[in-house]
Design an enzyme around this catalytic site. Sequence first.
Site, PDB file in Angstrom:
ATOM      1  CE1 TYR A  78     -24.487  -1.413 -18.310  1.00  0.00           C
ATOM      2  CE2 TYR A  78     -24.878  -2.617 -19.739  1.00  0.00           C
ATOM      3  CZ  TYR A  78     -24.145  -2.348 -18.736  1.00  0.00           C
ATOM      4  OH  TYR A  78     -22.853  -2.795 -18.575  1.00  0.00           O
ATOM      5  CG  ASP A  79     -26.950  -1.735 -25.265  1.00  0.00           C
ATOM      6  OD1 ASP A  79     -26.992  -2.112 -24.081  1.00  0.00           O
ATOM      7  OD2 ASP A  79     -27.698  -2.325 -26.380  1.00  0.00           O
ATOM      8  CD  GLU A  80     -26.816   3.795 -28.658  1.00  0.00           C
ATOM      9  OE1 GLU A  80     -25.283   3.556 -28.399  1.00  0.00           O
ATOM     10  OE2 GLU A  80     -27.256   3.852 -30.125  1.00  0.00           O
ATOM     11  N   GLY A  81     -25.397   4.696 -23.024  1.00  0.00           N
ATOM     12  CA  GLY A  81     -25.085   4.935 -21.845  1.00  0.00           C
ATOM     13  C   GLY A  81     -23.500   4.853 -22.130  1.00  0.00           C
ATOM     14  CB  VAL A 137     -24.908 -17.554 -14.118  1.00  0.00           C
ATOM     15  CG1 VAL A 137     -24.700 -18.313 -12.732  1.00  0.00           C
ATOM     16  CG2 VAL A 137     -24.269 -17.317 -15.443  1.00  0.00           C
ATOM     17  CG  ASN A 195     -33.046 -15.593 -13.899  1.00  0.00           C
ATOM     18  OD1 ASN A 195     -33.311 -14.929 -12.597  1.00  0.00           O
ATOM     19  ND2 ASN A 195     -33.808 -14.759 -14.901  1.00  0.00           N
ATOM     20  CB  THR A 220     -23.773 -18.414 -28.123  1.00  0.00           C
ATOM     21  OG1 THR A 220     -23.237 -17.442 -28.500  1.00  0.00           O
ATOM     22  CG2 THR A 220     -24.186 -19.392 -28.762  1.00  0.00           C
TER      23      THR A 220
END
Length: 323
Positions: free
Chosen positions: A151-154, A194, A196, A216
């Site tokens: 996800y991050d690198e995509g 949220v 969950n 946080t």
Amino acid sequence: MTRVYESRKRILVTGGAGFLGSHLIDRLLEQGHEVLCVDNLFTGTKRNLDHLHANPHFEFMRHDVTMPLYVEVDEIYNLACPASPVHYQHDPIQTTKTSVHGAINMLGLAKRLRCKIMQASTSEVYGDPTVHPQKEEYWGNVNPIGIRACYDEGKRCAETLFFDYHRTLGLPIKVARIFNTYGPRMHHADGRVVSNFIIQALCNDPISIYGDGSQTRSFCFADDMVSGFIKLMESDGDVTGPINLGNPHEITIRELAERVISMTGSTSHIVSRPLPADDPLQRQPDITKARSTLGWEPNVALEDGLGRTIEYFRKRLKELTLA
């Protein structure tokens, strides 16, 4: 009526059956536009769109953005991609393909049509940040081979593609970096903090926090986020982004759990679980650029947004019980 017709656009929203996409479609239709929703329903659901089927200005197309799309539109909002760890880690290869191939296909469509296109990027491009709060100029601290990298690198690669199309072809682009967003129509099993916490609290189950809960997050209500999308899309042509969209009010995960327990009247207690790999310890947007460039900032207080989200999940749990 004539003025509305003359200003009406035909707008494509990919990922439009999802949580944020469906809220965006509602707002665009309220503004008098025609909307084409494209979604493969991997994480989105037609239930989010049921109230729109009688609207003559709304159209749904089941399609995967990793395949080329040939339609005629005036603007494109590219929101297609699983956005929660549970969903994007389920099929990480497909997640990367959705971000990268999806961006290539939507940029190709925008190039052919010479239309504006907005990319729904993410605060995950910052990874586990060493700079706090996160400014758009920060390049991030991402593990390129970790379980979140699909996800991050995509999303990072998609941003690269957007800016290369802009620099080499002059394509009008907009890139929004979305920070944690919540609200009605979140998937009840998406694994986000949220949803969950609210589901666990309403069922009086133990509320799971990872680590000691001191990490946080900053939570933005869906209505505010959609306003940011539209302001960005309508901004001057020289405003490309990337631009942070999120709520700068920071709260610890433990504080959020305690607040949800209080607001639901739950008998749940908090239990600690091992911290997932590469889970960021801090996440807070610097929205100076959004304020100065777009005149945007969130207006919905966390207490109000949580109240509306809790009521949504109360009804949703009843539906799931009766199903």
